[in-house]
Design an enzyme around this catalytic site. Sequence first.
Site, PDB file in Angstrom:
ATOM      1  N   SER A  59     -37.650  -5.156   3.485  1.00 16.51           N
ATOM      2  CA  SER A  59     -36.662  -4.350   2.782  1.00 16.51           C
ATOM      3  C   SER A  59     -36.713  -2.903   3.257  1.00 16.51           C
ATOM      4  CB  SER A  59     -36.905  -4.394   1.271  1.00 16.51           C
ATOM      5  OG  SER A  59     -35.975  -3.558   0.610  1.00 16.51           O
ATOM      6  N   LYS A  69     -38.649 -10.967  -2.345  1.00 21.29           N
ATOM      7  CA  LYS A  69     -37.606 -10.132  -1.746  1.00 21.29           C
ATOM      8  C   LYS A  69     -36.261 -10.361  -2.450  1.00 21.29           C
ATOM      9  CE  LYS A  69     -35.411  -7.606   1.394  1.00 21.29           C
ATOM     10  NZ  LYS A  69     -34.140  -8.229   1.675  1.00 21.29           N
ATOM     11  N   ASN A 111     -33.912  -7.665  -4.373  1.00 21.50           N
ATOM     12  CA  ASN A 111     -32.486  -7.428  -4.122  1.00 21.50           C
ATOM     13  C   ASN A 111     -31.662  -7.564  -5.393  1.00 21.50           C
ATOM     14  OD1 ASN A 111     -33.404  -7.252  -1.502  1.00 21.50           O
ATOM     15  ND2 ASN A 111     -31.750  -8.470  -0.652  1.00 21.50           N
ATOM     16  N   GLU A 150     -32.101  -4.438  -7.135  1.00 22.74           N
ATOM     17  CA  GLU A 150     -31.299  -3.446  -6.402  1.00 22.74           C
ATOM     18  C   GLU A 150     -29.834  -3.492  -6.848  1.00 22.74           C
ATOM     19  OE1 GLU A 150     -29.509  -3.312  -1.910  1.00 22.74           O
ATOM     20  OE2 GLU A 150     -31.624  -3.866  -2.123  1.00 22.74           O
TER      21      GLU A 150
END
Length: 465
Positions: free
Chosen positions: A128, A183, A187, A190
Amino acid sequence: MTAPQTGLIGLGTMGAALALNIAEKGFPIAVWNRTGSVTQAFHANAGDLAPRITPTATLAELVQAIAPPRAIILMVPAGQPVDDQLAALAPLLGPEDLVIDAGNANFRDTNRRDAAGLPFHFMGIGVSGGEEGARHGPSIMAGGPPAAWARMQPLLQAIAARAEDGTPCADHMGPSGAGHFVKAVHNGIEYADMQMIAETYGVMRDGLGMAAPAIAPVFDAWNKGILQSYLIEISGQVAATADPVTGTPLLDMIVDSAGQKGTGRWTAVEAQHLAAPVPVIEAAVMARNVSARRAERAAGEARFGRATPELDLTVDDLEQALIAGKILCYAQGFAMMTAAAAEFGWALDMPAIARVWRAGCIIRSAMLNDMAAALAEDPARNLILAPFFAAQLDRSLPALRRVVAAGALQGMGLPALSAGLAWFDLMRQARGTANMIQGQRDFFGLHGFTRLDGLDHPHGPWAQG
Protein backbone atom coordinates in the site's frame (compact mmCIF):
# COMPACT_ATOMS: atom_id res chain seq x y z
CA MET A 1 27.74 -6.84 -10.38
CA THR A 2 26.65 -9.73 -8.17
CA ALA A 3 24.01 -11.83 -9.88
CA PRO A 4 20.59 -10.83 -8.54
CA GLN A 5 18.60 -13.28 -6.45
CA THR A 6 15.43 -11.28 -7.02
CA GLY A 7 13.43 -10.62 -10.16
CA LEU A 8 10.35 -8.57 -10.93
CA ILE A 9 7.72 -9.07 -13.62
CA GLY A 10 5.53 -6.14 -14.67
CA LEU A 11 6.97 -2.65 -15.12
CA GLY A 12 3.78 -0.65 -14.90
CA THR A 13 3.60 2.32 -12.57
CA MET A 14 3.79 0.30 -9.35
CA GLY A 15 6.19 -2.34 -10.63
CA ALA A 16 8.67 0.19 -11.98
CA ALA A 17 8.59 2.18 -8.75
CA LEU A 18 9.09 -0.94 -6.64
CA ALA A 19 12.00 -2.15 -8.78
CA LEU A 20 13.76 1.20 -8.37
CA ASN A 21 13.15 1.09 -4.62
CA ILE A 22 14.68 -2.40 -4.40
CA ALA A 23 17.72 -1.35 -6.43
CA GLU A 24 18.14 1.83 -4.40
CA LYS A 25 18.25 -0.19 -1.18
CA GLY A 26 21.23 -2.13 -2.52
CA PHE A 27 19.55 -5.29 -3.86
CA PRO A 28 20.42 -6.22 -7.46
CA ILE A 29 17.30 -7.06 -9.44
CA ALA A 30 16.41 -8.52 -12.83
CA VAL A 31 13.29 -7.20 -14.54
CA TRP A 32 11.02 -8.28 -17.36
CA ASN A 33 7.92 -6.81 -18.96
CA ARG A 34 5.77 -8.46 -21.60
CA THR A 35 6.35 -5.44 -23.87
CA GLY A 36 10.10 -5.36 -24.43
CA SER A 37 10.27 -1.66 -25.23
CA VAL A 38 8.94 -0.91 -21.74
CA THR A 39 11.79 -2.89 -20.20
CA GLN A 40 14.36 -1.11 -22.32
CA ALA A 41 12.95 2.34 -21.55
CA PHE A 42 12.79 1.56 -17.83
CA HIS A 43 16.44 0.55 -17.72
CA ALA A 44 17.53 3.49 -19.86
CA ASN A 45 15.81 5.91 -17.46
CA ALA A 46 17.05 4.28 -14.26
CA GLY A 47 19.99 6.67 -13.97
CA ASP A 48 22.49 5.80 -11.24
CA LEU A 49 20.47 2.71 -10.34
CA ALA A 50 20.85 1.14 -13.80
CA PRO A 51 23.99 -0.90 -12.86
CA ARG A 52 21.95 -2.77 -10.22
CA ILE A 53 19.17 -3.59 -12.69
CA THR A 54 19.38 -6.41 -15.24
CA PRO A 55 16.87 -5.97 -18.08
CA THR A 56 15.76 -9.17 -19.79
CA ALA A 57 13.98 -9.78 -23.09
CA THR A 58 12.15 -13.04 -22.35
CA LEU A 59 10.73 -14.83 -19.35
CA ALA A 60 13.32 -17.59 -19.72
CA GLU A 61 16.08 -14.98 -19.82
CA LEU A 62 14.71 -13.44 -16.61
CA VAL A 63 14.85 -16.78 -14.82
CA GLN A 64 18.38 -17.46 -16.09
CA ALA A 65 19.54 -14.04 -14.89
CA ILE A 66 18.56 -14.76 -11.27
CA ALA A 67 20.81 -16.83 -9.04
CA PRO A 68 18.98 -19.71 -7.34
CA PRO A 69 17.17 -19.99 -5.07
CA ARG A 70 15.24 -17.32 -6.94
CA ALA A 71 12.58 -14.91 -5.73
CA ILE A 72 10.35 -13.37 -8.40
CA ILE A 73 7.88 -10.58 -7.58
CA LEU A 74 4.76 -10.35 -9.73
CA MET A 75 3.44 -6.83 -10.33
CA VAL A 76 0.72 -7.72 -12.84
CA PRO A 77 -3.05 -7.08 -12.76
CA ALA A 78 -5.03 -9.19 -10.33
CA GLY A 79 -7.04 -12.19 -11.49
CA GLN A 80 -6.34 -14.25 -14.58
CA PRO A 81 -3.05 -12.48 -15.44
CA VAL A 82 -1.56 -13.79 -12.19
CA ASP A 83 -2.70 -17.34 -12.94
CA ASP A 84 -1.29 -17.06 -16.46
CA GLN A 85 2.05 -15.86 -15.14
CA LEU A 86 2.28 -18.63 -12.57
CA ALA A 87 1.56 -21.18 -15.30
CA ALA A 88 4.27 -19.69 -17.52
CA LEU A 89 6.82 -19.80 -14.68
CA ALA A 90 6.02 -23.36 -13.59
CA PRO A 91 8.28 -25.17 -16.12
CA LEU A 92 11.12 -22.68 -15.59
CA LEU A 93 11.51 -22.67 -11.82
CA GLY A 94 12.73 -25.18 -9.26
CA PRO A 95 11.13 -26.32 -5.99
CA GLU A 96 13.25 -23.93 -3.89
CA ASP A 97 12.34 -20.86 -5.94
CA LEU A 98 9.76 -18.41 -4.64
CA VAL A 99 7.10 -16.42 -6.48
CA ILE A 100 5.50 -13.43 -4.74
CA ASP A 101 2.21 -11.93 -5.88
CA ALA A 102 2.47 -8.29 -4.80
CA GLY A 103 -0.57 -7.04 -6.69
CA ASN A 104 -4.07 -6.18 -5.45
CA ALA A 105 -5.18 -9.82 -5.36
CA ASN A 106 -8.35 -11.11 -3.78
CA PHE A 107 -7.21 -13.13 -0.77
CA ARG A 108 -9.39 -16.06 -1.84
CA ASP A 109 -7.42 -16.25 -5.08
CA THR A 110 -4.22 -16.25 -3.03
CA ASN A 111 -5.56 -19.09 -0.87
CA ARG A 112 -6.53 -21.03 -3.99
CA ARG A 113 -3.13 -20.61 -5.59
CA ASP A 114 -1.34 -21.56 -2.39
CA ALA A 115 -3.36 -24.78 -2.19
CA ALA A 116 -2.94 -25.65 -5.88
CA GLY A 117 0.34 -27.54 -5.47
CA LEU A 118 2.54 -25.09 -7.36
CA PRO A 119 6.01 -26.47 -8.16
CA PHE A 120 7.65 -23.60 -6.27
CA HIS A 121 7.09 -21.66 -3.05
CA PHE A 122 4.43 -18.96 -3.13
CA MET A 123 3.60 -15.80 -1.17
CA GLY A 124 0.96 -13.10 -1.44
CA ILE A 125 1.82 -9.65 -0.11
CA GLY A 126 -0.25 -6.52 0.11
CA VAL A 127 1.59 -3.33 -0.86
CA SER A 128 0.00 0.00 0.00
CA GLY A 129 1.07 3.55 -0.70
CA GLY A 130 0.56 4.05 -4.40
CA GLU A 131 3.38 4.96 -6.73
CA GLU A 132 5.05 7.24 -4.19
CA GLY A 133 4.98 4.54 -1.55
CA ALA A 134 6.26 1.85 -3.90
CA ARG A 135 9.15 4.08 -4.89
CA HIS A 136 10.19 5.44 -1.50
CA GLY A 137 8.65 3.17 1.12
CA PRO A 138 5.29 1.36 1.13
CA SER A 139 3.44 -0.43 3.88
CA ILE A 140 3.82 -4.17 3.32
CA MET A 141 1.50 -6.91 4.61
CA ALA A 142 2.97 -10.32 3.84
CA GLY A 143 1.18 -13.67 3.74
CA GLY A 144 2.71 -17.07 3.21
CA PRO A 145 4.90 -19.68 4.88
CA PRO A 146 7.05 -18.38 7.77
CA ALA A 147 10.17 -19.65 5.99
CA ALA A 148 9.33 -17.61 2.91
CA TRP A 149 8.79 -14.51 5.06
CA ALA A 150 12.12 -15.09 6.84
CA ARG A 151 13.81 -15.32 3.46
CA MET A 152 12.26 -12.09 2.12
CA GLN A 153 12.15 -10.13 5.37
CA PRO A 154 15.51 -8.33 4.89
CA LEU A 155 14.51 -7.04 1.45
CA LEU A 156 10.88 -6.24 2.28
CA GLN A 157 11.73 -4.39 5.48
CA ALA A 158 14.54 -2.53 3.74
CA ILE A 159 12.21 -1.12 1.09
CA ALA A 160 9.31 -0.44 3.46
CA ALA A 161 8.34 2.87 4.98
CA ARG A 162 9.64 3.72 8.43
CA ALA A 163 7.44 4.85 11.31
CA GLU A 164 8.60 7.76 13.45
CA ASP A 165 10.32 5.34 15.84
CA GLY A 166 12.28 3.84 12.94
CA THR A 167 10.32 0.58 12.81
CA PRO A 168 9.87 -0.75 9.26
CA CYS A 169 6.22 -0.90 8.20
CA ALA A 170 6.45 -4.45 6.87
CA ASP A 171 5.45 -7.58 8.75
CA HIS A 172 4.23 -11.12 8.35
CA MET A 173 0.44 -11.32 8.74
CA GLY A 174 -0.01 -15.08 8.52
CA PRO A 175 -0.32 -17.94 6.01
CA SER A 176 -1.70 -17.96 2.47
CA GLY A 177 -4.01 -15.02 1.79
CA ALA A 178 -3.65 -13.34 5.20
CA GLY A 179 -1.52 -10.52 3.78
CA HIS A 180 -3.91 -9.76 0.95
CA PHE A 181 -6.87 -9.95 3.35
CA VAL A 182 -5.33 -7.35 5.68
CA LYS A 183 -4.58 -5.18 2.63
CA ALA A 184 -8.24 -5.45 1.56
CA VAL A 185 -9.41 -4.30 5.00
CA HIS A 186 -6.92 -1.44 4.74
CA ASN A 187 -8.50 -0.45 1.43
CA GLY A 188 -12.00 -0.71 2.88
CA ILE A 189 -11.03 1.63 5.69
CA GLU A 190 -9.45 3.89 3.08
CA TYR A 191 -12.78 4.08 1.22
CA ALA A 192 -14.58 4.95 4.46
CA ASP A 193 -12.01 7.51 5.58
CA MET A 194 -12.19 9.26 2.21
CA GLN A 195 -15.99 9.23 2.24
CA MET A 196 -16.22 10.76 5.73
CA ILE A 197 -13.75 13.47 4.76
CA ALA A 198 -15.81 14.13 1.64
CA GLU A 199 -18.95 14.39 3.76
CA THR A 200 -17.40 17.02 6.05
CA TYR A 201 -16.24 18.89 2.93
CA GLY A 202 -19.80 18.74 1.60
CA VAL A 203 -21.19 20.19 4.83
CA MET A 204 -18.68 23.03 4.69
CA ARG A 205 -19.43 23.71 1.01
CA ASP A 206 -23.20 23.26 0.92
CA GLY A 207 -24.26 23.64 4.53
CA LEU A 208 -21.94 26.43 5.66
CA GLY A 209 -21.45 28.17 2.32
CA MET A 210 -17.65 27.89 2.33
CA ALA A 211 -15.64 27.99 -0.90
CA ALA A 212 -12.76 25.57 -1.48
CA PRO A 213 -10.02 28.15 -0.65
CA ALA A 214 -11.68 28.69 2.73
CA ILE A 215 -12.01 24.96 3.34
CA ALA A 216 -8.31 24.26 2.73
CA PRO A 217 -7.03 25.91 5.95
CA VAL A 218 -9.65 23.99 7.94
CA PHE A 219 -8.16 20.69 6.78
CA ASP A 220 -4.68 22.08 7.41
CA ALA A 221 -5.64 22.93 10.99
CA TRP A 222 -7.20 19.50 11.53
CA ASN A 223 -3.97 17.92 10.30
CA LYS A 224 -2.16 19.41 13.29
CA GLY A 225 -4.34 17.54 15.81
CA ILE A 226 -5.61 14.02 16.46
CA LEU A 227 -6.82 13.76 12.84
CA GLN A 228 -3.27 14.15 11.50
CA SER A 229 -3.09 11.81 8.53
CA TYR A 230 -2.11 11.55 4.89
CA LEU A 231 -5.72 11.82 3.71
CA ILE A 232 -6.45 14.97 5.71
CA GLU A 233 -3.16 16.47 4.50
CA ILE A 234 -3.89 15.92 0.82
CA SER A 235 -7.52 17.02 1.25
CA GLY A 236 -6.20 20.43 2.30
CA GLN A 237 -3.86 20.50 -0.66
CA VAL A 238 -6.63 19.55 -3.11
CA ALA A 239 -8.95 22.21 -1.70
CA ALA A 240 -6.21 24.85 -2.03
CA THR A 241 -5.31 24.00 -5.63
CA ALA A 242 -6.51 26.25 -8.45
CA ASP A 243 -7.29 24.94 -11.92
CA PRO A 244 -4.36 26.07 -14.11
CA VAL A 245 -6.64 26.87 -17.06
CA THR A 246 -9.52 28.74 -15.47
CA GLY A 247 -7.99 29.83 -12.17
CA THR A 248 -11.08 28.57 -10.35
CA PRO A 249 -10.79 26.03 -7.49
CA LEU A 250 -9.76 22.65 -8.87
CA LEU A 251 -12.41 20.92 -6.76
CA ASP A 252 -15.12 22.80 -8.63
CA MET A 253 -13.77 21.45 -11.94
CA ILE A 254 -13.52 17.77 -10.96
CA VAL A 255 -16.41 15.58 -12.14
CA ASP A 256 -18.65 14.51 -9.24
CA SER A 257 -18.17 10.78 -9.80
CA ALA A 258 -15.68 8.75 -7.79
CA GLY A 259 -13.85 5.82 -9.36
CA GLN A 260 -12.91 2.59 -7.62
CA LYS A 261 -10.81 -0.49 -8.24
CA GLY A 262 -13.07 -2.84 -6.28
CA THR A 263 -10.98 -3.63 -3.21
CA GLY A 264 -13.34 -1.74 -0.91
CA ARG A 265 -16.21 -3.75 -2.35
CA TRP A 266 -14.29 -6.96 -1.61
CA THR A 267 -14.05 -5.88 2.02
CA ALA A 268 -17.78 -5.25 2.26
CA VAL A 269 -18.57 -8.62 0.65
CA GLU A 270 -16.21 -10.55 2.93
CA ALA A 271 -17.61 -8.77 5.98
CA GLN A 272 -21.02 -10.19 5.11
CA HIS A 273 -19.57 -13.70 4.83
CA LEU A 274 -17.95 -13.27 8.24
CA ALA A 275 -21.05 -11.72 9.86
CA ALA A 276 -18.73 -8.87 10.83
CA PRO A 277 -20.59 -5.54 10.54
CA VAL A 278 -18.62 -2.80 8.76
CA PRO A 279 -21.42 -0.35 7.92
CA VAL A 280 -19.13 2.65 7.45
CA ILE A 281 -17.20 0.81 4.74
CA GLU A 282 -20.42 -0.46 3.18
CA ALA A 283 -21.80 3.09 3.14
CA ALA A 284 -18.65 4.35 1.46
CA VAL A 285 -18.88 1.71 -1.27
CA MET A 286 -22.55 2.55 -1.74
CA ALA A 287 -21.78 6.26 -2.01
CA ARG A 288 -19.21 5.65 -4.74
CA ASN A 289 -21.68 3.50 -6.64
CA VAL A 290 -24.34 6.19 -6.35
CA SER A 291 -21.86 8.85 -7.48
CA ALA A 292 -21.48 7.01 -10.79
CA ARG A 293 -25.25 7.29 -11.47
CA ARG A 294 -25.05 10.90 -12.60
CA ALA A 295 -28.05 10.83 -14.93
CA GLU A 296 -30.27 9.27 -12.29
CA ARG A 297 -29.10 11.78 -9.69
CA ALA A 298 -29.90 14.61 -12.08
CA ALA A 299 -33.36 13.15 -12.62
CA GLY A 300 -33.84 12.86 -8.87
CA GLU A 301 -32.90 16.49 -8.36
CA ALA A 302 -35.27 17.55 -11.13
CA ARG A 303 -38.17 15.63 -9.56
CA PHE A 304 -37.61 16.21 -5.85
CA GLY A 305 -35.54 19.39 -5.81
CA ARG A 306 -32.01 20.03 -4.67
CA ALA A 307 -31.38 20.24 -0.95
CA THR A 308 -30.24 23.73 0.00
CA PRO A 309 -29.29 23.18 3.62
CA GLU A 310 -28.41 25.93 6.03
CA LEU A 311 -26.84 24.01 8.86
CA ASP A 312 -26.35 25.44 12.31
CA LEU A 313 -22.96 23.78 12.73
CA THR A 314 -19.37 24.86 13.22
CA VAL A 315 -16.13 23.51 11.80
CA ASP A 316 -15.34 22.36 15.33
CA ASP A 317 -18.48 20.20 15.20
CA LEU A 318 -17.25 18.72 11.94
CA GLU A 319 -13.79 18.01 13.34
CA GLN A 320 -15.23 16.19 16.34
CA ALA A 321 -17.70 14.30 14.16
CA LEU A 322 -14.86 13.15 11.91
CA ILE A 323 -12.80 12.06 14.93
CA ALA A 324 -15.72 9.93 16.16
CA GLY A 325 -16.40 8.55 12.70
CA LYS A 326 -12.77 7.58 12.23
CA ILE A 327 -12.63 5.72 15.55
CA LEU A 328 -15.86 3.87 14.77
CA CYS A 329 -14.67 2.92 11.29
CA TYR A 330 -11.31 1.58 12.44
CA ALA A 331 -12.99 -0.30 15.29
CA GLN A 332 -15.17 -2.05 12.72
CA GLY A 333 -12.15 -2.88 10.55
CA PHE A 334 -10.18 -4.44 13.41
CA ALA A 335 -13.26 -6.35 14.57
CA MET A 336 -13.62 -7.73 11.06
CA MET A 337 -10.01 -8.94 11.10
CA THR A 338 -10.61 -10.55 14.50
CA ALA A 339 -13.55 -12.42 12.98
CA ALA A 340 -11.41 -13.49 10.01
CA ALA A 341 -8.66 -14.78 12.30
CA ALA A 342 -11.20 -17.02 14.03
CA GLU A 343 -12.83 -18.13 10.77
CA PHE A 344 -9.63 -18.99 8.89
CA GLY A 345 -7.40 -20.05 11.78
CA TRP A 346 -5.02 -17.11 11.34
CA ALA A 347 -3.06 -15.70 14.24
CA LEU A 348 -3.44 -12.10 13.07
CA ASP A 349 -1.38 -9.79 15.28
CA MET A 350 -3.66 -6.76 15.66
CA PRO A 351 -1.08 -4.42 17.27
CA ALA A 352 1.41 -5.34 14.52
CA ILE A 353 -1.19 -4.53 11.85
CA ALA A 354 -1.79 -1.11 13.39
CA ARG A 355 1.96 -0.51 13.48
CA VAL A 356 2.41 -1.55 9.84
CA TRP A 357 -0.22 1.03 8.87
CA ARG A 358 1.55 3.91 10.65
CA ALA A 359 3.56 4.96 7.60
CA GLY A 360 3.75 4.35 3.88
CA CYS A 361 0.11 3.42 3.33
CA ILE A 362 -2.86 5.58 2.37
CA ILE A 363 -4.57 5.44 5.78
CA ARG A 364 -1.44 6.30 7.75
CA SER A 365 -2.31 8.55 10.66
CA ALA A 366 -1.19 9.60 14.11
CA MET A 367 -4.18 7.80 15.64
CA LEU A 368 -2.69 4.42 14.72
CA ASN A 369 -0.04 4.79 17.43
CA ASP A 370 -2.81 4.91 20.04
CA MET A 371 -4.64 2.06 18.31
CA ALA A 372 -1.53 -0.12 18.42
CA ALA A 373 -1.16 0.61 22.13
CA ALA A 374 -4.83 -0.15 22.82
CA LEU A 375 -4.69 -3.40 20.84
CA ALA A 376 -1.52 -4.45 22.65
CA GLU A 377 -3.41 -4.12 25.95
CA ASP A 378 -6.27 -6.35 24.75
CA PRO A 379 -6.27 -7.48 21.09
CA ALA A 380 -9.75 -9.04 21.34
CA ARG A 381 -11.45 -5.96 22.84
CA ASN A 382 -13.36 -3.73 20.48
CA LEU A 383 -11.48 -0.46 20.10
CA ILE A 384 -14.47 1.61 21.22
CA LEU A 385 -14.11 0.00 24.66
CA ALA A 386 -10.41 0.80 25.04
CA PRO A 387 -10.13 3.55 27.69
CA PHE A 388 -8.34 6.03 25.42
CA PHE A 389 -10.87 5.73 22.60
CA ALA A 390 -13.90 5.44 24.88
CA ALA A 391 -12.91 8.76 26.45
CA GLN A 392 -12.39 10.28 23.02
CA LEU A 393 -15.83 9.11 21.94
CA ASP A 394 -17.35 10.65 25.07
CA ARG A 395 -16.01 13.99 23.85
CA SER A 396 -16.75 13.68 20.15
CA LEU A 397 -20.03 11.78 19.86
CA PRO A 398 -22.27 14.75 20.74
CA ALA A 399 -20.87 16.59 17.72
CA LEU A 400 -21.37 13.53 15.50
CA ARG A 401 -25.01 13.44 16.60
CA ARG A 402 -25.46 17.12 15.80
CA VAL A 403 -23.91 16.74 12.34
CA VAL A 404 -25.87 13.61 11.40
CA ALA A 405 -29.15 15.06 12.74
CA ALA A 406 -28.67 18.38 10.95
CA GLY A 407 -27.87 16.61 7.69
CA ALA A 408 -30.92 14.37 7.97
CA LEU A 409 -33.28 17.25 8.77
CA GLN A 410 -31.98 19.34 5.88
CA GLY A 411 -31.88 16.55 3.30
CA MET A 412 -28.10 16.27 3.10
CA GLY A 413 -26.85 12.71 2.65
CA LEU A 414 -24.08 11.78 5.10
CA PRO A 415 -24.08 8.00 4.67
CA ALA A 416 -20.75 7.06 6.26
CA LEU A 417 -21.05 9.32 9.30
CA SER A 418 -24.65 8.21 9.78
CA ALA A 419 -23.73 4.54 9.47
CA GLY A 420 -21.02 4.88 12.09
CA LEU A 421 -23.41 6.50 14.55
CA ALA A 422 -26.13 3.90 13.97
CA TRP A 423 -23.64 1.07 14.55
CA PHE A 424 -22.40 2.70 17.75
CA ASP A 425 -25.92 3.11 19.10
CA LEU A 426 -26.64 -0.56 18.45
CA MET A 427 -23.37 -1.54 20.11
CA ARG A 428 -24.25 0.34 23.31
CA GLN A 429 -27.63 -1.39 23.78
CA ALA A 430 -27.54 -4.57 25.85
CA ARG A 431 -31.22 -5.00 25.08
CA GLY A 432 -32.11 -4.08 21.52
CA THR A 433 -35.01 -4.89 19.22
CA ALA A 434 -33.79 -8.07 17.53
CA ASN A 435 -36.15 -10.08 19.72
CA MET A 436 -38.98 -8.80 17.50
CA ILE A 437 -37.13 -9.98 14.40
CA GLN A 438 -36.53 -13.38 15.97
CA GLY A 439 -40.15 -13.54 17.09
CA GLN A 440 -41.31 -12.88 13.54
CA ARG A 441 -38.96 -15.56 12.20
CA ASP A 442 -40.18 -18.08 14.77
CA PHE A 443 -43.82 -17.32 14.06
CA PHE A 444 -43.77 -17.60 10.29
CA GLY A 445 -41.27 -20.45 10.35
CA LEU A 446 -42.50 -22.73 13.10
CA HIS A 447 -45.50 -21.07 14.74
CA GLY A 448 -43.63 -21.32 18.01
CA PHE A 449 -41.14 -19.25 19.96
CA THR A 450 -37.53 -19.64 20.98
CA ARG A 451 -36.48 -18.30 24.36
CA LEU A 452 -33.62 -15.88 23.68
CA ASP A 453 -32.64 -14.71 27.15
CA GLY A 454 -32.52 -15.88 30.73
CA LEU A 455 -35.37 -13.81 32.11
CA ASP A 456 -37.65 -15.60 34.55
CA HIS A 457 -41.17 -16.19 33.29
CA PRO A 458 -44.10 -17.62 35.27
CA HIS A 459 -44.80 -20.12 32.51
CA GLY A 460 -41.22 -21.26 32.12
CA PRO A 461 -38.92 -21.13 29.05
CA TRP A 462 -40.45 -21.06 25.60
CA ALA A 463 -38.97 -24.24 24.26
CA GLN A 464 -41.16 -24.56 21.22
CA GLY A 465 -39.40 -23.48 18.01
